[in-house]
Design a protein around this motif. Structure first.
Motif, PDB file in Angstrom:
ATOM      1  N   VAL A 111      92.897 -47.140  79.181  1.00 51.13           N
ATOM      2  CA  VAL A 111      92.783 -46.145  80.253  1.00 51.13           C
ATOM      3  C   VAL A 111      94.182 -45.689  80.668  1.00 51.13           C
ATOM      4  O   VAL A 111      95.167 -46.415  80.514  1.00 51.13           O
ATOM      5  CB  VAL A 111      92.034 -46.704  81.484  1.00 51.13           C
ATOM      6  N   ASP A 112      94.239 -44.493  81.202  1.00 52.59           N
ATOM      7  CA  ASP A 112      95.493 -43.979  81.760  1.00 52.59           C
ATOM      8  C   ASP A 112      95.671 -44.407  83.208  1.00 52.59           C
ATOM      9  O   ASP A 112      96.793 -44.636  83.672  1.00 52.59           O
ATOM     10  CB  ASP A 112      95.516 -42.447  81.684  1.00 52.59           C
ATOM     11  N   VAL A 113      94.552 -44.472  83.930  1.00 56.06           N
ATOM     12  CA  VAL A 113      94.570 -44.864  85.338  1.00 56.06           C
ATOM     13  C   VAL A 113      93.518 -45.944  85.550  1.00 56.06           C
ATOM     14  O   VAL A 113      92.327 -45.710  85.338  1.00 56.06           O
ATOM     15  CB  VAL A 113      94.286 -43.666  86.270  1.00 56.06           C
ATOM     16  N   LEU A 114      93.955 -47.134  85.926  1.00 59.89           N
ATOM     17  CA  LEU A 114      93.065 -48.254  86.200  1.00 59.89           C
ATOM     18  C   LEU A 114      92.763 -48.265  87.697  1.00 59.89           C
ATOM     19  O   LEU A 114      93.685 -48.320  88.520  1.00 59.89           O
ATOM     20  CB  LEU A 114      93.734 -49.559  85.772  1.00 59.89           C
ATOM     21  N   CYS A 115      91.476 -48.185  88.045  1.00 63.21           N
ATOM     22  CA  CYS A 115      91.058 -48.120  89.448  1.00 63.21           C
ATOM     23  C   CYS A 115      90.185 -49.329  89.782  1.00 63.21           C
ATOM     24  O   CYS A 115      89.204 -49.596  89.078  1.00 63.21           O
ATOM     25  CB  CYS A 115      90.261 -46.843  89.708  1.00 63.21           C
ATOM     26  N   SER A 116      90.522 -50.026  90.841  1.00 63.81           N
ATOM     27  CA  SER A 116      89.730 -51.183  91.262  1.00 63.81           C
ATOM     28  C   SER A 116      89.771 -51.269  92.779  1.00 63.81           C
ATOM     29  O   SER A 116      90.596 -50.628  93.429  1.00 63.81           O
ATOM     30  CB  SER A 116      90.276 -52.475  90.640  1.00 63.81           C
TER      31      SER A 116
ATOM     32  N   GLY B  11      82.869 -50.789  85.875  1.00 61.80           N
ATOM     33  CA  GLY B  11      82.991 -51.201  84.484  1.00 61.80           C
ATOM     34  C   GLY B  11      82.813 -50.027  83.546  1.00 61.80           C
ATOM     35  O   GLY B  11      82.455 -50.190  82.378  1.00 61.80           O
ATOM     36  N   GLY B  12      83.088 -48.817  84.047  1.00 59.28           N
ATOM     37  CA  GLY B  12      82.944 -47.605  83.248  1.00 59.28           C
ATOM     38  C   GLY B  12      84.121 -46.673  83.440  1.00 59.28           C
ATOM     39  O   GLY B  12      84.987 -46.893  84.292  1.00 59.28           O
ATOM     40  N   THR B  13      84.156 -45.611  82.638  1.00 57.55           N
ATOM     41  CA  THR B  13      85.288 -44.685  82.648  1.00 57.55           C
ATOM     42  C   THR B  13      84.822 -43.247  82.858  1.00 57.55           C
ATOM     43  O   THR B  13      83.652 -42.913  82.649  1.00 57.55           O
ATOM     44  CB  THR B  13      86.083 -44.760  81.328  1.00 57.55           C
ATOM     45  N   ALA B  14      85.761 -42.410  83.253  1.00 53.76           N
ATOM     46  CA  ALA B  14      85.512 -40.972  83.396  1.00 53.76           C
ATOM     47  C   ALA B  14      86.794 -40.238  83.061  1.00 53.76           C
ATOM     48  O   ALA B  14      87.902 -40.715  83.367  1.00 53.76           O
ATOM     49  CB  ALA B  14      85.069 -40.636  84.817  1.00 53.76           C
ATOM     50  N   GLU B  15      86.658 -39.068  82.433  1.00 58.42           N
ATOM     51  CA  GLU B  15      87.829 -38.239  82.161  1.00 58.42           C
ATOM     52  C   GLU B  15      88.003 -37.254  83.310  1.00 58.42           C
ATOM     53  O   GLU B  15      87.076 -36.516  83.662  1.00 58.42           O
ATOM     54  CB  GLU B  15      87.667 -37.477  80.852  1.00 58.42           C
ATOM     55  N   ILE B  16      89.186 -37.266  83.893  1.00 54.42           N
ATOM     56  CA  ILE B  16      89.500 -36.360  84.996  1.00 54.42           C
ATOM     57  C   ILE B  16      90.801 -35.653  84.635  1.00 54.42           C
ATOM     58  O   ILE B  16      91.849 -36.290  84.515  1.00 54.42           O
ATOM     59  CB  ILE B  16      89.667 -37.119  86.335  1.00 54.42           C
ATOM     60  N   GLY B  17      90.731 -34.360  84.444  1.00 51.86           N
ATOM     61  CA  GLY B  17      91.933 -33.594  84.132  1.00 51.86           C
ATOM     62  C   GLY B  17      92.668 -34.052  82.893  1.00 51.86           C
ATOM     63  O   GLY B  17      93.901 -33.997  82.848  1.00 51.86           O
ATOM     64  N   GLY B  18      91.929 -34.545  81.909  1.00 47.96           N
ATOM     65  CA  GLY B  18      92.559 -34.981  80.664  1.00 47.96           C
ATOM     66  C   GLY B  18      93.025 -36.420  80.665  1.00 47.96           C
ATOM     67  O   GLY B  18      93.478 -36.916  79.625  1.00 47.96           O
ATOM     68  N   LEU B  19      92.932 -37.114  81.789  1.00 49.30           N
ATOM     69  CA  LEU B  19      93.295 -38.530  81.856  1.00 49.30           C
ATOM     70  C   LEU B  19      92.030 -39.382  81.915  1.00 49.30           C
ATOM     71  O   LEU B  19      91.023 -38.990  82.511  1.00 49.30           O
ATOM     72  CB  LEU B  19      94.163 -38.829  83.078  1.00 49.30           C
ATOM     73  N   ARG B  20      92.103 -40.562  81.306  1.00 50.15           N
ATOM     74  CA  ARG B  20      90.968 -41.484  81.294  1.00 50.15           C
ATOM     75  C   ARG B  20      91.114 -42.467  82.464  1.00 50.15           C
ATOM     76  O   ARG B  20      92.071 -43.243  82.514  1.00 50.15           O
ATOM     77  CB  ARG B  20      90.915 -42.228  79.961  1.00 50.15           C
ATOM     78  N   PHE B  21      90.179 -42.396  83.406  1.00 50.33           N
ATOM     79  CA  PHE B  21      90.153 -43.284  84.573  1.00 50.33           C
ATOM     80  C   PHE B  21      89.132 -44.389  84.335  1.00 50.33           C
ATOM     81  O   PHE B  21      87.985 -44.114  83.965  1.00 50.33           O
ATOM     82  CB  PHE B  21      89.762 -42.518  85.831  1.00 50.33           C
ATOM     83  N   GLY B  22      89.527 -45.639  84.559  1.00 53.78           N
ATOM     84  CA  GLY B  22      88.608 -46.769  84.456  1.00 53.78           C
ATOM     85  C   GLY B  22      88.363 -47.387  85.819  1.00 53.78           C
ATOM     86  O   GLY B  22      89.298 -47.539  86.618  1.00 53.78           O
ATOM     87  N   PHE B  23      87.116 -47.755  86.105  1.00 57.26           N
ATOM     88  CA  PHE B  23      86.734 -48.240  87.439  1.00 57.26           C
ATOM     89  C   PHE B  23      86.116 -49.630  87.366  1.00 57.26           C
ATOM     90  O   PHE B  23      85.219 -49.883  86.562  1.00 57.26           O
ATOM     91  CB  PHE B  23      85.722 -47.283  88.061  1.00 57.26           C
ATOM     92  N   VAL B  24      86.599 -50.515  88.252  1.00 59.67           N
ATOM     93  CA  VAL B  24      86.041 -51.868  88.388  1.00 59.67           C
ATOM     94  C   VAL B  24      85.786 -52.117  89.870  1.00 59.67           C
ATOM     95  O   VAL B  24      86.718 -52.122  90.683  1.00 59.67           O
ATOM     96  CB  VAL B  24      87.002 -52.939  87.839  1.00 59.67           C
ATOM     97  N   GLY B  25      84.525 -52.325  90.227  1.00 53.38           N
ATOM     98  CA  GLY B  25      84.171 -52.502  91.631  1.00 53.38           C
ATOM     99  C   GLY B  25      84.020 -53.955  92.036  1.00 53.38           C
ATOM    100  O   GLY B  25      83.983 -54.864  91.205  1.00 53.38           O
ATOM    101  N   GLY B  26      83.908 -54.162  93.342  1.00 57.54           N
ATOM    102  CA  GLY B  26      83.642 -55.482  93.896  1.00 57.54           C
ATOM    103  C   GLY B  26      84.875 -56.343  94.048  1.00 57.54           C
ATOM    104  O   GLY B  26      86.004 -55.919  93.809  1.00 57.54           O
ATOM    105  N   GLY B  27      84.642 -57.584  94.464  1.00 59.08           N
ATOM    106  CA  GLY B  27      85.723 -58.543  94.651  1.00 59.08           C
ATOM    107  C   GLY B  27      85.358 -59.885  94.046  1.00 59.08           C
ATOM    108  O   GLY B  27      84.254 -60.075  93.517  1.00 59.08           O
ATOM    109  N   LEU B  28      86.279 -60.833  94.112  1.00 60.78           N
ATOM    110  CA  LEU B  28      86.057 -62.185  93.610  1.00 60.78           C
ATOM    111  C   LEU B  28      85.623 -63.109  94.742  1.00 60.78           C
ATOM    112  O   LEU B  28      85.780 -62.786  95.921  1.00 60.78           O
ATOM    113  CB  LEU B  28      87.330 -62.707  92.943  1.00 60.78           C
ATOM    114  N   ARG B  29      85.103 -64.278  94.381  1.00 58.91           N
ATOM    115  CA  ARG B  29      84.585 -65.213  95.372  1.00 58.91           C
ATOM    116  C   ARG B  29      85.665 -65.640  96.370  1.00 58.91           C
ATOM    117  O   ARG B  29      86.792 -65.954  95.975  1.00 58.91           O
ATOM    118  CB  ARG B  29      84.050 -66.462  94.687  1.00 58.91           C
ATOM    119  N   THR B  30      85.305 -65.646  97.651  1.00 61.82           N
ATOM    120  CA  THR B  30      86.206 -66.090  98.716  1.00 61.82           C
ATOM    121  C   THR B  30      85.403 -66.836  99.772  1.00 61.82           C
ATOM    122  O   THR B  30      84.167 -66.750  99.807  1.00 61.82           O
ATOM    123  CB  THR B  30      86.907 -64.896  99.408  1.00 61.82           C
ATOM    124  N   PRO B  31      86.085 -67.543 100.683  1.00 62.52           N
ATOM    125  CA  PRO B  31      85.374 -68.194 101.793  1.00 62.52           C
ATOM    126  C   PRO B  31      84.683 -67.201 102.724  1.00 62.52           C
ATOM    127  O   PRO B  31      83.812 -67.597 103.507  1.00 62.52           O
ATOM    128  CB  PRO B  31      86.500 -68.943 102.525  1.00 62.52           C
TER     129      PRO B  31
END
Length: 253
Positions: free
Chosen positions: A174-179, A132-152
């Protein structure tokens, strides 16, 4: 600028140690732990504790979609064992080896089978953990979302849709969405070997349409029907399955 991206490492510390070679940074999209290897039933925490024959049966139940039976079978095996303590000890041993293999710099988020409370103990200087946070890498804004949704499957880091959506919204532009998990696009969610749809996120798909990042990078689906497709202006890419390939996905700009 060159960034290498991995997901679904599942215990592959040998190849992880060289995954950042030639890159300015490594991005890891989670699932470091190897609990059970569907391709090799002798590898992972579960077979180490209960043997290959029991692992074969558990995999068969899960593959056939008999998740309630699989949980009951697993519960019988765990009866009399301190499950939390045994699992944590095994996970700690894997994390010690895997985090030591990360190059500097590494930007990482959690997968659905990871145990986030343990990460601060192993993430050394040079490894930035984001969810749920971002980081700048080489001038691009990367956003990160971890984990998964509920499953059996009830894996360790599954959260409800509202909480997950809040993390996606917190990223902003963000320029790059990471999940770890994919957006809710059927072709990106279907596993051709497991023969089932894994859970994708509607919130991620909405962000792809609204924010229009250059890339959306993810893993989770080990043998996807479609590994790469464009949604609007966004290139959606499944960068895994690193456990099997040992080869990172390369992003250059």
């Amino acid at each position: 600028m060159r960034v290498h991206v991995v997901s679904d490492v599942h215990g592959n510390s040998r190849d992880l140690a060289t995954a950042g070679d030639g890159a300015d940074a490594l991005v890891c999209l989670g699932d470091l732990i190897l609990y059970l290897d569907y391709a090799d039933h002798s590898r992972g925490i579960f077979p180490d504790l209960f043997g290959v024959e029991n692992t074969d049966h558990l995999v068969q139940l899960r593959t056939e979609g008999r998740f309630a039976e699989a949980r009951e079978f697993s519960a019988r095996l765990w009866d009399g064992i301190d499950r939390a303590a045994a699992t944590e000890a095994a996970v700690r041993a894997q994390y010690a080896e895997l985090f030591a293999a990360f190059p500097t710099p590494t930007y990482a988020t959690y997968g659905n089978v990871d145990m986030p409370p343990l990460w601060p103990e192993y993430a050394e200087e040079g490894t930035t953990v984001l969810d749920g946070g971002t980081a700048e890498i080489g001038g691009l804004r990367f956003g990160f979302v971890g984990g998964g949704l509920r499953t059996p499957m009830r894996t360790p880091y599954e959260i409800d849709e509202e909480t997950y959506a809040e993390k996606v919204a917190a990223l902003g532009s963000v320029d790059v969405l990471c999940s770890h998990i994919p957006p809710a696009v059927p072709e990106l969610c279907y596993d051709t070997v497991a023969r089932r749809f894994e859970r994708g996120s509607e919130a991620l798909l909405e962000a792809v349409h609204a924010v229009r990042p250059r890339y959306h990078l993810f893993g989770h689906v080990h043998q996807p029907l479609v590994r790469r497709m464009r949604v609007g202006r966004t290139e959606c890419v499944n960068v895994g399955h690193f456990n099997a390939t040992g080869v990172p996905w390369v992003l250059e700009w």
